[in-house]
Design a protein around this motif. Sequence first.
Motif, mmCIF file in Angstrom:
data_model
loop_
_atom_site.group_PDB
_atom_site.id
_atom_site.type_symbol
_atom_site.label_atom_id
_atom_site.label_comp_id
_atom_site.label_asym_id
_atom_site.label_seq_id
_atom_site.Cartn_x
_atom_site.Cartn_y
_atom_site.Cartn_z
ATOM 1 N N SER A 1 0.804 -1.217 0.000
ATOM 2 C CA SER A 1 0.000 0.000 0.000
ATOM 3 C C SER A 1 0.842 1.274 0.000
ATOM 4 N N PHE A 2 2.135 1.155 -0.268
ATOM 5 C CA PHE A 2 2.927 2.379 -0.368
ATOM 6 C C PHE A 2 2.530 3.259 -1.561
ATOM 7 N N GLN B 1 2.228 7.060 2.574
ATOM 8 C CA GLN B 1 1.979 6.039 1.560
ATOM 9 C C GLN B 1 1.107 6.595 0.453
ATOM 10 N N CYS C 1 2.255 7.510 8.050
ATOM 11 C CA CYS C 1 3.142 7.157 6.943
ATOM 12 C C CYS C 1 2.771 7.874 5.642
ATOM 13 N N THR D 1 7.959 7.875 7.298
ATOM 14 C CA THR D 1 8.083 6.422 7.443
ATOM 15 C C THR D 1 8.710 6.066 8.787
ATOM 16 N N ARG E 1 -2.750 4.318 -0.062
ATOM 17 C CA ARG E 1 -3.102 3.704 1.217
ATOM 18 C C ARG E 1 -4.236 2.695 1.149
#
Lengths: 83, 723
Positions: B617-618, B678, B676, B704, B621
Motif C-alpha cells: 500500500s505504499f 503512503q 506514513c 516512514t 493507502r
Amino acid sequence: MELRKTPQSATPSLDLSQLPLNCEAVIASIAAAPRLASRLRELGFLRGQPLRVLRAGSALIVQIGETRLAIRRRDATSIRLVS
Amino acid sequence: MQTPSRVQTLALIGNPNTGKTTLFNALTGLSQQAGNYPGVTVEHKVGTLTLATGTTIELVDLPGTYSLAAHSPDEMLAVDVLLSQQQDAPPIDGILAIVDASNLRRNLYLVSQLAETDLPMVIVLNMTDIALKREIIIDAEALSQKIGAPVVPLCAHRREDLDELRRALAVLSNKDPGVSDAPVAHQHRVTLPDALLQGIGELQALATRPLSAVEALRALVDEDSYAENRFLAQAPKDAPDKLAILRAADPEYTLSELESNARYTWIDHLLTDALSQPTQSKPNHSDRADQILTHRFFGTLAFLLINALVFQAIYAWSGPLMDGVDALFAAVGSSVSAQIPPGPLQSLIVDGLIAGVGGVLIFLPQIAILFFFIALLEDSGYMARAALLMDRLLTRIGLSGTSFIPLLSSFACAVPGIMAARTIEDRRDRIATILVAPLMSCSARLPVYVLFIGAFVPDHTFLGGLLGLQALALLAFYGLGILIAIPVAWLLKRTLLKGDPPPFLLELPSYKTPDPRTVLLRVYYSGRAFVVRAGSIILATTIAMWALAYFPRDADVAERHAIERHAAAPSTLDALQKQHAAEWVAHSYLGQTGRIIEPIVRPLGWDWRIGMAVIASFPAREIIVSALGTIYSLGDGEDEESTSLRTTLAAATWPDGRPIYTLPVALSIMVFFALCAQCLSTLVVMQKETGSWGWPLLSFTYMTILAYFGALITYQLGTALGF
C-alpha cells in the motif's frame, strides 16, 4: 481625531491595533512593507478611509467599506490613524 | 469576412468570495475538465458552455484574486493564463469578470486593471440579492456606460439571469470580427499618472521581448514580485538601476500609492451616479453569527462541535449504505463463483477484483459524506472564520492562518491540499505547509480506519446515542496527525525554513446559504476521482498482489492436495480445503517474501500478511484493504460464502490459535497509516510544487520513520498494559 464613541481617549498618534472596539477612525498612513502595503491599498486601505475594529485579539477583525478582514495585531500597528 | 471558426476561450476572473465557482458550475455544469483532484480552484478548470445560438465557448475558471499584482503562485497563475502566457492553457479571447454587487467599490479595482488588457470584457454583477437586502442600489446601465463594457446583474443560482448572461456572451463572440475584438476603449479606462505612463514606456523600451502595458506596469510598481523578477531576467544589466530611478519618480508618493489612488479615484467617479447605499450599514446576520463564531472561547467550542458532528455523520449515516454495497459485492462474488469454473480466472475475479477492489469501493459513501461537509463549510463562508481562529495556534508553530485552508483540504486529499498551498505568499511557509500536509488524515485513510475501528473498537455510545466510541476513535486518529504535525512544523520553521511569520490578511466573506449545485458537484467530482483511483492504481496493484499471492501453482503440490482430498472423510473435507488454501498462499511468491520481511514487522505485532499488505500500500493507502481482502479470500478456500473482510480479520489466527488482530495490533496498524507517507501522487505533486525531489524525499523519510516507531510504541505499550 475622529473617534465617535470615545473622543477622550484620543492620543496624538494612534495605530489600528490601539483603536477601541466599534469606534470609527480614519486612516492617516500605512507604514507596512511594500507587499503588505500594496495589498492593503488594493483592498481599500487608503488615506482618509474610515474603518472600525469588530473583534480584538491576536488577530483583529476590521470593517472597511463593505470589506471585512482579519489582520494580525502586529501588522495592524503599521496602519496609522488620523490624529 | 468570416473569422476562422476557432472555439472562443473566455477567462472567468474575479475577487475571492464573489460566487465565481458557483457561476462557473451553473454555466458549465458537468462539462468541466478539472485536474483529477477534488478541491478548491487550484488548477485552471476548463468547462464548455453552449449559447442559445448553438455555438460553444470554452470558459477557464481562474483562481480568485484582488488585483493583477500577483504575490502568490496562485495569483500568478491567474495573471499568466489571463495574459495568455501559461503554456498549457488555451489563449484567452475575452474576459468574463465577476464582481460582488454588495462590495462593488473594492471589486472594481480588479476590473479597472482588466480593462487595460486589451481584451473584450463582459462584467457579471453577482449577489444582487444580498446587495438589495443591504439597500445597495446599483444602476447597471449607467455602470456599463461608464466602464465601456456590458454589465449583467445576476444571482448565479437563478437560471433566468443566466440566459441574459448567455445573450451578452453571444454578442461578445458573434459580432463582426472588427467589433468582437473590441477591448474597453481608452476613454473609459483609468487615467494613470504620468510617472506610471512614463515608466511603462521606458520598461517596454528596455525589455528584450514584447512587453504588454499590463506586464510593464506590474514590473514597474510591484517591488520584489514575480513580474519584476521576470522582467529583470530578460532585461539589460543596468535595468535594476533604471527601475530604481523610475520608482523614485514622485517625491511624495510611491508608485504603488499613485496607482491605487488613481484607480480608486476612477472607481469613486464611476460610482457617484451608478451606486446608492446607506451611509451606515445595519448589523446583519453575519455580524451576529461572527459575535459567536469568531469568539475566542465560543468560536473554538463551535469549531470542535462542528468537527465532531462531521465525524459522527461519517459513521452514523454511512452505515446502512455501506452494508448495502457490501452485501451487493458478496452476492456478485457468489454468483461469479457459481458461473465460472474454479481456476486462475475465477480466483482473479473473486479474490482479486471483488474482494480487493470491491472492498475499497464500499467506502464511497464515507468519502461522499466527508466532501459534502467540506463543500458545505466552504461555500457557507465558515472556512475563513475557522482560519482566523486557527491563526493564533498556527502562529505559535511558525505558520499562519493562510496555511489553514491547504491543511484542511488535506483532510480530503493531500494532493489538492498541497496545490492549495499556492495561495501562501511566503515560500518558507508554503514548503513547511506542504511538508506537514500529508500528516493530515486524508480520505484514503478513512477506509483503513473504518475497517479496523469497526472490527476492533467496541460500539459503545454516550449522551443517549448522540456520540459513539467508534466515532471518537476515528476523531482521535484524525487528531493524531495534527498532534504530530505541530512539532514537525515547529522544527522545520526553526531549522530548514527559518523565518518570521509573514503578514496575514484574510477576507471574511458574508455568510450565505450554500448553493446546492456547487456542493453536489463537489461531491460528484470527488466521488468520481475516488472511483477512478480504485479503477486504476488500486486495481493495478491489486492484480499484481493477487498474482503474487496465487502463483506459483506447482503441479506436484496440486497432485498431493488432490490425493489428500480424495482420501479425506467428508466431514473433514472443509477443514482440509481451508488448510490447502492457506498452504498455497504461504507457498506463493508473496508468502515466501512475507516470511523474509516478517522479522521487521513482528515487533509491531504484525504477521507477514499484514506486513506485505502494508508494503503493497505504499503507492496508495487504500490498497491495504484490497490487499488484505485478496490475501484472506485466497487463503480462505470458501468461495461460496464471501464474508465481509471485517469478520474475516476478527477470525484470523496465528498458527498456535491466538487471534492475530487484537486491539493493540489494530491500533498499531492505524497509527502506522496515520503517520506514513503512503501515497505516490502526493510525493509527485510535492516535487512539482516545490521544484525539487529533496522535499518529497525528506517528507517520505521522516514520515516512514515516525510511522514505524509510532506503531512499535503503540503495540508494545498496548500489549504491556494487557489489552
